[in-house]
Motif scaffolding. Structure first.
Motif, PDB file in Angstrom:
ATOM      1  N   ARG A 240       0.823  -1.215   0.000  1.00  0.00           N
ATOM      2  CA  ARG A 240       0.000   0.000   0.000  1.00  0.00           C
ATOM      3  C   ARG A 240       0.858   1.266   0.000  1.00  0.00           C
ATOM      4  N   ASP A 241       2.050   1.203   0.615  1.00  0.00           N
ATOM      5  CA  ASP A 241       2.964   2.351   0.528  1.00  0.00           C
ATOM      6  C   ASP A 241       3.347   2.626  -0.920  1.00  0.00           C
ATOM      7  N   ILE A 242       3.644   1.554  -1.658  1.00  0.00           N
ATOM      8  CA  ILE A 242       4.023   1.721  -3.065  1.00  0.00           C
ATOM      9  C   ILE A 242       2.831   2.223  -3.873  1.00  0.00           C
ATOM     10  N   GLU A 243       1.667   1.640  -3.619  1.00  0.00           N
ATOM     11  CA  GLU A 243       0.471   2.084  -4.333  1.00  0.00           C
ATOM     12  C   GLU A 243       0.209   3.571  -4.075  1.00  0.00           C
ATOM     13  N   GLY A 244       0.419   4.003  -2.836  1.00  0.00           N
ATOM     14  CA  GLY A 244       0.225   5.411  -2.512  1.00  0.00           C
ATOM     15  C   GLY A 244       1.171   6.310  -3.274  1.00  0.00           C
ATOM     16  N   LEU A 245       2.428   5.851  -3.444  1.00  0.00           N
ATOM     17  CA  LEU A 245       3.379   6.647  -4.209  1.00  0.00           C
ATOM     18  C   LEU A 245       3.013   6.695  -5.685  1.00  0.00           C
ATOM     19  N   ASP A 261      -5.873   7.580   0.896  1.00  0.00           N
ATOM     20  CA  ASP A 261      -6.698   6.627   1.641  1.00  0.00           C
ATOM     21  C   ASP A 261      -6.957   5.401   0.773  1.00  0.00           C
ATOM     22  N   ILE A 262      -6.156   4.356   0.975  1.00  0.00           N
ATOM     23  CA  ILE A 262      -6.306   3.118   0.206  1.00  0.00           C
ATOM     24  C   ILE A 262      -7.113   2.132   1.035  1.00  0.00           C
ATOM     25  N   GLN A 263      -8.162   1.605   0.435  1.00  0.00           N
ATOM     26  CA  GLN A 263      -9.063   0.687   1.127  1.00  0.00           C
ATOM     27  C   GLN A 263      -9.069  -0.661   0.419  1.00  0.00           C
ATOM     28  N   GLY A 264      -9.524  -1.665   1.147  1.00  0.00           N
ATOM     29  CA  GLY A 264      -9.675  -2.985   0.562  1.00  0.00           C
ATOM     30  C   GLY A 264     -11.106  -3.204   0.091  1.00  0.00           C
ATOM     31  N   ILE A 265     -11.258  -3.678  -1.136  1.00  0.00           N
ATOM     32  CA  ILE A 265     -12.573  -4.080  -1.635  1.00  0.00           C
ATOM     33  C   ILE A 265     -12.424  -5.466  -2.257  1.00  0.00           C
ATOM     34  N   LYS A 266     -13.528  -6.106  -2.578  1.00  0.00           N
ATOM     35  CA  LYS A 266     -13.477  -7.435  -3.173  1.00  0.00           C
ATOM     36  C   LYS A 266     -14.092  -7.419  -4.564  1.00  0.00           C
ATOM     37  N   ARG A 267     -13.487  -8.202  -5.427  1.00  0.00           N
ATOM     38  CA  ARG A 267     -14.016  -8.393  -6.755  1.00  0.00           C
ATOM     39  C   ARG A 267     -15.184  -9.373  -6.693  1.00  0.00           C
ATOM     40  N   GLN A 268     -15.903  -9.512  -7.781  1.00  0.00           N
ATOM     41  CA  GLN A 268     -17.076 -10.386  -7.798  1.00  0.00           C
ATOM     42  C   GLN A 268     -16.750 -11.818  -7.397  1.00  0.00           C
ATOM     43  N   ASP A 269     -15.549 -12.306  -7.774  1.00  0.00           N
ATOM     44  CA  ASP A 269     -15.165 -13.683  -7.429  1.00  0.00           C
ATOM     45  C   ASP A 269     -14.515 -13.789  -6.064  1.00  0.00           C
ATOM     46  N   GLY A 270     -14.509 -12.700  -5.300  1.00  0.00           N
ATOM     47  CA  GLY A 270     -13.931 -12.697  -3.965  1.00  0.00           C
ATOM     48  C   GLY A 270     -12.482 -12.282  -3.906  1.00  0.00           C
ATOM     49  N   LEU A 273      -8.877  -6.597  -3.782  1.00  0.00           N
ATOM     50  CA  LEU A 273      -8.340  -5.467  -4.529  1.00  0.00           C
ATOM     51  C   LEU A 273      -8.050  -4.330  -3.564  1.00  0.00           C
ATOM     52  N   ASP A 274      -7.062  -3.507  -3.903  1.00  0.00           N
ATOM     53  CA  ASP A 274      -6.843  -2.255  -3.187  1.00  0.00           C
ATOM     54  C   ASP A 274      -7.454  -1.137  -4.017  1.00  0.00           C
ATOM     55  N   TYR A 275      -8.013  -0.154  -3.325  1.00  0.00           N
ATOM     56  CA  TYR A 275      -8.822   0.842  -4.024  1.00  0.00           C
ATOM     57  C   TYR A 275      -8.620   2.222  -3.394  1.00  0.00           C
ATOM     58  N   CYS A 276      -8.612   3.226  -4.246  1.00  0.00           N
ATOM     59  CA  CYS A 276      -8.541   4.606  -3.762  1.00  0.00           C
ATOM     60  C   CYS A 276      -9.258   5.500  -4.772  1.00  0.00           C
ATOM     61  N   THR A 277      -9.974   6.474  -4.288  1.00  0.00           N
ATOM     62  CA  THR A 277     -10.625   7.431  -5.183  1.00  0.00           C
ATOM     63  C   THR A 277     -10.327   8.842  -4.707  1.00  0.00           C
ATOM     64  N   ARG A 289     -13.196  12.883 -11.487  1.00  0.00           N
ATOM     65  CA  ARG A 289     -13.107  11.725 -10.612  1.00  0.00           C
ATOM     66  C   ARG A 289     -12.026  10.785 -11.122  1.00  0.00           C
ATOM     67  N   LEU A 290     -11.157  10.354 -10.215  1.00  0.00           N
ATOM     68  CA  LEU A 290     -10.168   9.318 -10.489  1.00  0.00           C
ATOM     69  C   LEU A 290     -10.413   8.172  -9.522  1.00  0.00           C
ATOM     70  N   GLU A 291     -10.525   6.960 -10.059  1.00  0.00           N
ATOM     71  CA  GLU A 291     -10.658   5.774  -9.227  1.00  0.00           C
ATOM     72  C   GLU A 291      -9.512   4.824  -9.577  1.00  0.00           C
ATOM     73  N   PHE A 292      -8.689   4.544  -8.573  1.00  0.00           N
ATOM     74  CA  PHE A 292      -7.541   3.646  -8.727  1.00  0.00           C
ATOM     75  C   PHE A 292      -7.901   2.273  -8.170  1.00  0.00           C
ATOM     76  N   VAL A 293      -7.570   1.234  -8.908  1.00  0.00           N
ATOM     77  CA  VAL A 293      -7.780  -0.138  -8.451  1.00  0.00           C
ATOM     78  C   VAL A 293      -6.469  -0.894  -8.654  1.00  0.00           C
ATOM     79  N   PHE A 294      -6.028  -1.612  -7.610  1.00  0.00           N
ATOM     80  CA  PHE A 294      -4.778  -2.373  -7.664  1.00  0.00           C
ATOM     81  C   PHE A 294      -5.055  -3.843  -7.365  1.00  0.00           C
ATOM     82  N   LYS A 295      -4.414  -4.722  -8.111  1.00  0.00           N
ATOM     83  CA  LYS A 295      -4.496  -6.159  -7.833  1.00  0.00           C
ATOM     84  C   LYS A 295      -3.069  -6.674  -7.642  1.00  0.00           C
ATOM     85  N   PRO A 296      -2.623  -6.799  -6.385  1.00  0.00           N
ATOM     86  CA  PRO A 296      -1.237  -7.194  -6.115  1.00  0.00           C
ATOM     87  C   PRO A 296      -1.009  -8.695  -6.304  1.00  0.00           C
TER      88      PRO A 296
END
Length: 330
Positions: A240-245, A261-270, A273-277, A289-296
């Motif tokens: 999440r530190d890297i995602e924030g940068l 503010d990076i939050q955890g959300i889940k994809r439809q299959d569970g 994902l990390d998420y920030c808007t 509006r910018l919505e960032f989604v990360f899948k590590p």
């Protein structure tokens, strides 16, 4: 753990593109995070013939449970005499040789089930629950026929995809690209500063919108490129530190006091994902509006950015973006 020249190397990658696109519209924009809402509330269903589903379930119940329980499916079948229970909470939908028991007890679905008559055809959109399917929607006598194994959104949107496998250097990441995104006016490559990926100008796709930006970016970020030393398995805090940068570099905000503010959300299959808007306001005074989604994964992460001017008339390809995010494998 430290960052090897991260800000210097990455800032130019997307920022110039974003700023240019920010100057395409005027007026006030609502601040709803449309992508997150779509990911969490709008389901994507895979189409299967009824007899195929029942054959799989009969051949190996345990394997069917492992592979398909909780999956979202759509299928079309016929209503026969006695298909609909007296209380409309259960419906048997018939294929050529077999039927599927459908739970229609949810009030809105139950109301539709009460309208079914013998001879009707119905498309069921629902979630597998053991040996039955919990219906979310029913569509009576559809005037369309879905191709088997394609992905669809209720009521009649089909997304045909092509698999892309060159996002990561070693080819271990894949995602599905909607067919109409693969166009020279829509699709471009990102190659700045060693970051490999794609950019899509979605407002060039029908219905075209020359007044508002709607864009999607996807690339793969390797920990090895920027971390020193490289951890074998960076923990969630490191990631999440890297995602924030990454977010700060794209926004052009590199000061330490800018909070991401990076939050955890889940994809439809569970899948997690990390998420920030965030809302961005450039010099022209408009809000975007910018919505960032990360899948590590263990070696890096897929980074996606959905950028748009969030009026209803400017967001025409939200479900296709959701389809891409749900298709990623890494």
């Amino acid at each position: 753990m430290s960052f090897k020249g991260f800000a210097k190397k990455f800032t130019a990658c997307l920022l110039a593109l974003v700023i240019v696109l920010f100057n395409t519209s005027v007026g006030a924009a609502e601040k709803t995070a449309k992508l997150r809402s779509c990911l969490e509330t709008v389901h994507m269903y895979q189409v299967f013939p009824i007899d195929f589903i029942t054959s799989m379930a009969a051949e190996s119940p345990s394997r069917f449970k492992d592979n398909y329980d909780d999956r979202y499916m759509a299928f079309t079948g016929q209503i026969r005499f006695g298909s609909v229970s007296d209380n409309h909470k259960s419906v048997k939908v018939y294929g050529p040789n077999h039927y599927i028991e459908v739970d229609t007890s949810e009030q809105q679905v139950k109301n539709i089930a009460g309208l079914l008559k013998p001879g009707d055809y119905v498309t069921v959109y629902g979630q597998v629950d053991g040996k039955e399917v919990d219906a979310e929607y029913l569509y009576i006598n559809p005037d369309f026929e879905f191709p088997s194994l394609q992905y669809v959104f209720y009521p009649d949107m089909v997304v045909e995809g092509e698999t892309i496998t060159d996002l990561a250097p070693d080819g271990h990441v894949s995602f599905s690209l909607p067919a109409d995104w693969k166009d020279d006016y829509v699709m471009g490559r990102l190659t700045n500063n060693g970051v490999n990926g794609y950019q899509f100008f979605l407002n060039a796709i029908h219905p075209q919108n020359l007044n508002y930006a709607e864009n999607f970016y996807i690339f793969y970020f390797t920990y090895e490129t920027y971390l020193n030393p490289v951890k074998k398995n960076p923990d969630s805090a490191d990631v999440r530190d890297i995602e924030g940068l990454v977010i700060k570099n794209i926004l052009g905000v590199l000061s330490g006091d800018f909070k991401v503010d990076i939050q955890g959300i889940k994809r439809q299959d569970g899948a997690k994902l990390d998420y920030c808007t965030t809302v961005y306001k450039p010099a022209d005074g408009n809000d975007y509006r910018l919505e960032f989604v990360f899948k590590p994964d263990s070696t890096g992460f897929v980074c996606m950015l959905y950028l748009y001017y969030p009026n209803d008339g400017a967001v025409s390809h939200l479900r296709e973006v959701s389809y891409v995010i749900n298709s990623i494998k890494n």
